[in-house]
Structures are given as structure tokens and as C-alpha cells.
Write a protein that holds these residues in place. Structure first.
Motif, short mmCIF file in Angstrom:
data_model
loop_
_atom_site.label_atom_id
_atom_site.label_comp_id
_atom_site.label_asym_id
_atom_site.label_seq_id
_atom_site.Cartn_x
_atom_site.Cartn_y
_atom_site.Cartn_z
N UNK A 17 -5.15 -2.46 15.32
CA UNK A 17 -5.73 -1.30 14.65
C UNK A 17 -7.24 -1.23 14.83
N UNK A 18 -7.90 -2.40 14.79
CA UNK A 18 -9.35 -2.40 14.94
C UNK A 18 -9.76 -1.93 16.33
N UNK A 19 -9.03 -2.36 17.34
CA UNK A 19 -9.33 -1.94 18.71
C UNK A 19 -9.16 -0.44 18.87
N UNK A 20 -8.15 0.15 18.24
CA UNK A 20 -7.83 1.56 18.46
C UNK A 20 -8.48 2.51 17.46
N UNK A 21 -8.65 2.07 16.19
CA UNK A 21 -9.12 3.00 15.17
C UNK A 21 -10.35 2.54 14.41
N UNK A 22 -10.86 1.37 14.71
CA UNK A 22 -12.07 0.90 14.05
C UNK A 22 -11.78 0.09 12.80
N UNK A 23 -12.81 -0.60 12.31
CA UNK A 23 -12.59 -1.54 11.21
C UNK A 23 -12.37 -0.85 9.87
N UNK A 24 -12.91 0.36 9.68
CA UNK A 24 -12.75 1.03 8.38
C UNK A 24 -11.29 1.44 8.13
N UNK A 25 -10.68 2.06 9.12
CA UNK A 25 -9.26 2.43 8.98
C UNK A 25 -8.41 1.18 8.79
N UNK A 26 -8.75 0.13 9.50
CA UNK A 26 -8.00 -1.13 9.40
C UNK A 26 -8.03 -1.69 7.99
N UNK A 27 -9.21 -1.72 7.38
CA UNK A 27 -9.33 -2.34 6.06
C UNK A 27 -8.64 -1.54 4.96
N UNK A 28 -8.54 -0.21 5.12
CA UNK A 28 -7.97 0.61 4.05
C UNK A 28 -6.53 1.02 4.24
N UNK A 29 -5.93 0.64 5.36
CA UNK A 29 -4.63 1.19 5.74
C UNK A 29 -3.51 0.89 4.76
N UNK A 30 -3.54 -0.25 4.09
CA UNK A 30 -2.41 -0.66 3.26
C UNK A 30 -2.65 -0.46 1.76
N UNK A 31 -3.70 0.27 1.43
CA UNK A 31 -3.97 0.55 0.03
C UNK A 31 -2.94 1.46 -0.62
N UNK A 32 -2.58 2.54 0.07
CA UNK A 32 -1.62 3.51 -0.49
C UNK A 32 -0.23 2.90 -0.64
N UNK A 33 0.33 2.20 0.36
CA UNK A 33 1.63 1.56 0.16
C UNK A 33 1.65 0.60 -1.02
N UNK A 34 0.56 -0.11 -1.24
CA UNK A 34 0.48 -1.02 -2.38
C UNK A 34 0.54 -0.28 -3.71
N UNK A 35 -0.15 0.86 -3.79
CA UNK A 35 -0.12 1.67 -5.01
C UNK A 35 1.30 2.16 -5.31
N UNK A 36 2.00 2.61 -4.30
CA UNK A 36 3.36 3.12 -4.50
C UNK A 36 4.30 2.01 -4.98
N UNK A 37 4.19 0.84 -4.38
CA UNK A 37 5.03 -0.28 -4.80
C UNK A 37 4.74 -0.70 -6.24
N UNK A 38 3.47 -0.66 -6.63
CA UNK A 38 3.10 -1.03 -7.99
C UNK A 38 3.72 -0.06 -9.01
N UNK A 39 3.75 1.21 -8.68
CA UNK A 39 4.36 2.20 -9.58
C UNK A 39 5.86 1.96 -9.71
N UNK A 40 6.54 1.69 -8.61
CA UNK A 40 7.98 1.47 -8.63
C UNK A 40 8.33 0.21 -9.41
N UNK A 41 7.46 -0.79 -9.36
CA UNK A 41 7.74 -2.07 -10.01
C UNK A 41 7.85 -1.95 -11.52
N UNK A 42 7.31 -0.90 -12.09
CA UNK A 42 7.37 -0.72 -13.54
C UNK A 42 8.80 -0.64 -14.07
N UNK A 43 9.77 -0.38 -13.21
CA UNK A 43 11.15 -0.24 -13.64
C UNK A 43 11.92 -1.56 -13.66
#
Length: 444
Positions: free
Chosen positions: A178-204
């Protein structure tokens, strides 16, 4: 039965052995494990993915190896500082709520890393990421400890902890591409949204109640909030440190993780400098070593449980022996061999035993404390292992690299595994006695 379909309004109650597994289906228990593992996976991807951006950050912001190592160490420092408060919160507030809240916090911090405008902002975002991660391991580990019987705990805890090596593999591998193709900023933030969704589902997911600490107390009358909340911090710390087994496990796990964090953080950079590989190719080779750790963590936990069936102390002799093997392989690879196929082969071989203590040491600590203090006990494991292990490895290696070269640093650091082996061996000498004491207290 689906994990998401269970009624959470009537918490499970643990029996005297500290297990609720007989009250739920095996499918439900493993479903909870899958969710805990998936969220932990995003955690370790977020933590590890930054190592693939080191060459780019070093070039763009002119950072030293010490400064780069600090981006990994600061996560471990904040985890260590926040581990016990977050673990006590899990015992009081509930494990499920804590897991969901922590997952949401570190995912937001991950997005903040991508938006950083300078080194100070990136360091602060990484610190916040560590704050979110601080309570996840204790709460998740305590939750799983209640869903599975004692005979499977080292296996389950090792499989849970194996999310670390696997997440690191994905972080290094995907981060390089990802860093080679999209740069370090996209790389560092890419998995933030999936983590948020999993945290919401875990409440059940359904939480459970724990038995009382005091002998003769009603073991089903109060939820964990009341049980843990009635014990002061000083008394809790005395309870957690009174067994020699737990104390030696804290130290042994920390020393082994010092070496693991060193290899996982600096191997991609070493492969780039010594072997002339690009970030994606260095990440791919480093990922093989970390992947070996993923399988090693699971296999060693399973072996420890099987070998301990007739003699419990053998559960700790497995990571003891494997720590010595790790030290021998890595010291030889970096201290005696030049870059090449043989050197990398030894490093790859060392990847398997490198993660042997990941799940076994916490599992043993869980065995020798009262069930109502499990999250706090794992919090103590997290505190010691992060502050004296994971936090020290990357930045100490960076300092040694600036002073003597990265190869020399990587050749010296594995010696800490020898100290880890000694500590775990000492823990094995008192484990059976402490295990019997907990069983006797639970049967009163």
C-alpha cells in the motif's frame, strides 16, 4: 446458535472452576472467540503497519532510527500506563462494553495517524492508539477465559494472542504494498473504519458474572462490577503479585516480547538496507518470519496444554525451551553470518519459537488468580510486558542501531530471551502449588 442472537440481559454465571463453557454451546463459545480474534487482528494491523512506512517517514521528515523506534514504543508505553486502570474498568463495567469501547477508540486514533501533519502529531496519535489497545487484551482474555474450560485455556489464549503475529504479518505485508502504491497516509488510516464497525457489532456479545473472591461468599449473587469493585487498588495489586508463579510469568513474558518486538519492528528495515529490497519486497520477506510466529504461538500453546495433561508445570517448560532456541538462532544469524540465504533461513526458523510465550504466560497467570480478577490480572501482564518488553525493544534497538549499526543491534537483543527462559523456568517450579491453592479456595 448465532453469537448475535443470544439474550444479553441475563449474564452467564461461572462455576467454581471459573468456566461458563458448559452453559453455552460450543458453537457460541467459538463464535465469541472469532469476534474477539477479528477485532484483535485489526488492532495489530493498526499497530504494525507503520513499520513499512519507516523509509518514507525517514526521508520526508528526516527522522533518526531512535525516533522511528519511538513510534512503536510509544504505543507500548501508553498500553502499559493505561493497562491496569482499563482492566479494572473491565472488571467493574463489564468485558463486552470495554472491548467495544477500546476498539472504537484505537480505530479513531488510527484515522488520526493518517491525518498527522508532523512527527509530534503522529507520535500523539500513536499514543492514543495505545490507550485504546490497553484494555482490549485484558477484557478480551478474561471473556474468553470464562467461555472455555481450564484444560483448553493455554490453547485458546495462545490462539487469541496469535492475532498479534498474524496482524503483524498483514500489517507488514499490506503496508509494504500500500505504501508503494498509495503513500504512507492512506496506509496508516486504511483499517480504521473496519475496526469501528467490528467494535459496534461486538456490543451484541453476551458477558458473564464471576464468583466471589472471598471464601464462603455467594458465588452467583453479584456481577463482576460488585466483586472487583469491592477490592481497593492496593489490595488488588497484593492479590495479583502474591504468587511467585505470576510474578515470574510477568517478567519472562516481558523479556521474550522485548526480542519479538525488536524483530517485528526492525526486520523490514534491515532487509531493505542489507539486502537492497524495496519496501514491498522487504515487507513480504519479513511477513514470512512473522507468519511463522503466528503458527508458533498456536502450536506452542497446544503443545503446552497437551504436555501439561499429566504434569501441569510442563505448560511452562515449553516456552522455556523455545526461548533458548530463539536466542541461539537469532544470535547466530545476526552475529555470525553475513546477509544472504543462510542468514535469512535462520531468522525464518527463529520466527516459530519466537512467539511461544505469547499465550502460555497469560494463561498461567489466569490459572493462579481468582476468576473475578482475571481482567485485572491480564492487565498486569499487559502492563509489565508492554512497559518492560514491547516498549523497550524497538527504541533500544534503534538507539543501538544509531550507535553501532542495525545488524549489531539485532545480534545483541536476542540475549534477552535467555533471561526470559530463566524466569519462566522459575515460574514452573511454583505453578503446581499455586494452582492447587486456587482450586482449594474455589471449593470452599
Amino acid at each position: 446458535m448465532s453469537v448475535l442472537s443470544w439474550n444479553r440481559k441475563q449474564p452467564l454465571v461461572l462455576d467454581a472452576s471459573g468456566s461458563a463453557a458448559h452453559l453455552v454451546s460450543r458453537r457460541y463459545a467459538w463464535g465469541v472467540f472469532a469476534m474477539v480474534f477479528a477485532l484483535a487482528l485489526t488492532d495489530y494491523i493498526d499497530r504494525q503497519i507503520i513499520v513499512s512506512t519507516f523509509p518514507y517517514l525517514k526521508k520526508e521528515w528526516g527522522l533518526s532510527d531512535t525516533a522511528l523506534g519511538a513510534l512503536m514504543s510509544v504505543v507500548s508505553i501508553t498500553i502499559a500506563v493505561c493497562a491496569l486502570p482499563a482492566a479494572r474498568l473491565a472488571d467493574r463495567w463489564g468485558r463486552v462494553k470495554s472491548v467495544a469501547a477500546m476498539g472504537g477508540l484505537w480505530s479513531i486514533a488510527t484515522i488520526g495517524c493518517a491525518l498527522s501533519g508532523n512527527y509530534a502529531q503522529l507520535l500523539a496519535s500513536r499514543a492514543l492508539l495505545g490507550t485504546g489497545e490497553a484494555g482490549y487484551g485484558p477484557a478480551g482474555g478474561a471473556l474468553l477465559a470464562g467461555y472455555f474450560p481450564q484444560r483448553l485455556r493455554a490453547t485458546v489464549m495462545s490462539a487469541f494472542q496469535a492475532a498479534g503475529p498474524l496482524g503483524a504479518v498483514l500489517g507488514v505485508l499490506l503496508g509494504g504494498v500500500m505504501t508503494v502504491h498509495w503513500g504512507w497516509r492512506v496506509t496508516l488510516g486504511a483499517f480504521g473504519v473496519p475496526g469501528l464497525l467490528l467494535a459496534l457489532v461486538f456490543r451484541r456479545v453476551r458477558d458473564y458474572r464471576t464468583p466471589a473472591v472471598a471464601a464462603g461468599a455467594d458465588r452467583t449473587a453479584a456481577p463482576p462490577a460488585a466483586q472487583a469493585g469491592g477490592i481497593g487498588l492496593r489490595a488488588t495489586l497484593r492479590e495479583l503479585s502474591r504468587t511467585r508463579t505470576a510474578t515470574w510469568c510477568y517478567l519472562g513474558g516481558a523479556l521474550n516480547l522485548m526480542v519479538l518486538s525488536t524483530v517485528y519492528t526492525w526486520l523490514p528495515a534491515y532487509l531493505g538496507r542489507a539486502y537492497g529490497l524495496t519496501a514491498d519486497k522487504a515487507g513480504a520477506k519479513a511477513a514470512l518470519v512473522i507468519l511463522a510466529g503466528f503458527f508458533g504461538a498456536i502450536a506452542s500453546g497446544y503443545l503446552a496444554d497437551r504436555w501439561a495433561a499429566t504434569r501441569p508445570r510442563r505448560r511452562l517448560l515449553v516456552p522455556t525451551g523455545l526461548a533458548l532456541v530463539t536466542a541461539a538462532l537469532l544470535c547466530t544469524a545476526f552475529g555470525a553470518l553475513a546477509p544472504g540465504g543462510l542468514q535469512f533461513g535462520l531468522v525464518l526458523a527463529a520466527g516459530f519459537p519466537l512467539a511461544a510465550a505469547l499465550g502460555t504466560a497469560p494463561a498461567v497467570v489466569v490459572d493462579v488468580v481468582p476468576p473475578s480478577l482475571r481482567a485485572t490480572a491480564i492487565g498486569m501482564v499487559v502492563l509489565v510486558q508492554n512497559l518492560f518488553g514491547l516498549a523497550v525493544g524497538p527504541v533500544l534497538t534503534g538507539w543501538l542501531s544509531d550507535a553501532f549499526g542495525l545488524r549489531t543491534a539485532l545480534g545483541v537483543m536476542p540475549l534477552f530471551c535467555v533471561g526470559g527462559a530463566v524466569a519462566l523456568w522459575l515460574a514452573s517450579r511454583t505453578y503446581e502449588r499455586d494452582l492447587a491453592n486456587v482450586a482449594a479456595a474455589a471449593s470452599r
